[in-house]
Design an enzyme around this catalytic site. Structure first.
Site, PDB file in Angstrom:
ATOM      1  N   CYS A 219       5.465  -0.030   7.153  1.00  0.00           N
ATOM      2  CA  CYS A 219       5.420   1.185   6.434  1.00  0.00           C
ATOM      3  C   CYS A 219       6.347   1.502   5.552  1.00  0.00           C
ATOM      4  CB  CYS A 219       4.839   2.236   7.160  1.00  0.00           C
ATOM      5  SG  CYS A 219       4.216   3.770   6.305  1.00  0.00           S
ATOM      6  N   LEU A 220       6.187   1.899   4.323  1.00  0.00           N
ATOM      7  CA  LEU A 220       7.328   2.337   3.541  1.00  0.00           C
ATOM      8  C   LEU A 220       8.174   3.664   3.987  1.00  0.00           C
ATOM      9  CD1 LEU A 220       5.855   1.448  -0.211  1.00  0.00           C
ATOM     10  CD2 LEU A 220       7.765   0.274   1.132  1.00  0.00           C
TER      11      LEU A 220
ATOM     12  N   HIS B  42      -4.890   1.253   7.286  1.00  0.00           N
ATOM     13  CA  HIS B  42      -3.292   1.825   7.538  1.00  0.00           C
ATOM     14  C   HIS B  42      -3.352   3.182   6.463  1.00  0.00           C
ATOM     15  CE1 HIS B  42       1.092   1.586   7.814  1.00  0.00           C
ATOM     16  NE2 HIS B  42       1.076   2.494   6.814  1.00  0.00           N
ATOM     17  N   GLU B  43      -3.957   2.891   5.083  1.00  0.00           N
ATOM     18  CA  GLU B  43      -3.621   3.729   4.211  1.00  0.00           C
ATOM     19  C   GLU B  43      -4.516   4.913   4.415  1.00  0.00           C
ATOM     20  OE1 GLU B  43      -1.136   3.666   2.394  1.00  0.00           O
ATOM     21  OE2 GLU B  43      -0.773   1.448   2.916  1.00  0.00           O
TER      22      GLU B  43
ATOM     23  N   HIS C 126      -3.171   7.400   6.520  1.00  0.00           N
ATOM     24  CA  HIS C 126      -2.290   8.183   6.005  1.00  0.00           C
ATOM     25  C   HIS C 126      -2.869   9.371   5.509  1.00  0.00           C
ATOM     26  CE1 HIS C 126       1.911   6.363   6.141  1.00  0.00           C
ATOM     27  NE2 HIS C 126       1.489   5.260   5.558  1.00  0.00           N
TER      28      HIS C 126
ATOM     29  N   GLY D 180       0.849  -1.291  -0.030  1.00  0.00           N
ATOM     30  CA  GLY D 180       0.179   0.010   0.057  1.00  0.00           C
ATOM     31  C   GLY D 180       0.893   1.336  -0.191  1.00  0.00           C
TER      32      GLY D 180
ATOM     33  N   GLN E 229       2.830  10.117   1.212  1.00  0.00           N
ATOM     34  CA  GLN E 229       4.239   9.431   1.374  1.00  0.00           C
ATOM     35  C   GLN E 229       5.136   9.663   0.211  1.00  0.00           C
ATOM     36  OE1 GLN E 229       2.321   5.193   2.210  1.00  0.00           O
ATOM     37  NE2 GLN E 229       4.037   5.056   3.415  1.00  0.00           N
TER      38      GLN E 229
HETATM   39 NI    NI Z   1       2.480   3.387   5.503  1.00  0.00          NI
END
Ligand code: NI
Length: 173
Positions: free
Chosen positions: A95-96, A137-138, A141, A48, A53
């Site tokens: 998480c990236l 999660h997304e 964000h 994701g 991000q």
């Molecule tokens: Ni993330």
């Protein structure tokens, strides 16, 4: 196709409330951004990726949670809104924007998300397990919430300590 630069915590855009995508913004540029976000996510081996991000404070995310039954689970969600959430699950999450940090996080087990697709059509998706975890999660964000905020206090302190160590040794990039 152009991979984008993924920003890392504590970049302020990650903790800023994302702006809704307006009707006039649907079109070619938005489609290109979403394709680029998919490329960026695949290249980083993520499941994701949300617009903040990649430095864009907008309510957009892409996800592709491959399931064992091979069902397509690839979505781009614009202006996501959680309309149902119930139950609970505990699972490892990464998480990236937090490379190297993985920790168990409590999430709801099921969620229904309402969103607009890339054409501006409103849709709803009922998801469970890993896809529910990913959607929650997304969507966080898009709200300027990072998974650090969802950790227990102890896990958050441990994660912050690890981040500091990685920053000090130049490995947080
Ligand atoms: Ni993330």
């Amino acid at each position: 196709m152009a991979p984008l630069k993924i920003v890392l915590y504590p970049e302020p855009v990650l903790t800023t409330l994302g702006k809704p995508v307006g009707e006039e913004e649907f079109g070619e540029n938005l489609q290109t951004l979403i394709e680029d976000m998919f490329d960026t996510m695949y290249q980083a081996n993520g499941v994701g990726l949300a617009a903040p991000q990649v430095g864009i404070s907008k309510r957009i995310f892409v996800m592709d949670v491959s399931l064992e039954d091979d069902k397509s689970n690839k979505f781009a969600m614009i202006n996501p809104e959680i309309i149902v959430q119930e139950g609970e699950q505990f699972g490892d999450e990464g998480c990236l924007s937090f490379p190297g940090i993985y920790t168990k996080i409590r999430r709801e087990a099921r969620t229904v998300v309402r969103f607009q697709d890339v054409f501006g059509i409103t849709q709803e998706l009922d998801c469970t397990d890993l896809s529910a975890r990913c959607v929650l999660h997304e969507t966080d964000h898009c709200d300027g919430i990072v998974f650090l905020d969802r950790m227990t206090m102890l896990k958050r302190e441990l994660a912050k300590r690890k981040i500091k160590k990685l920053q000090n040794t130049g490995k947080w990039e």
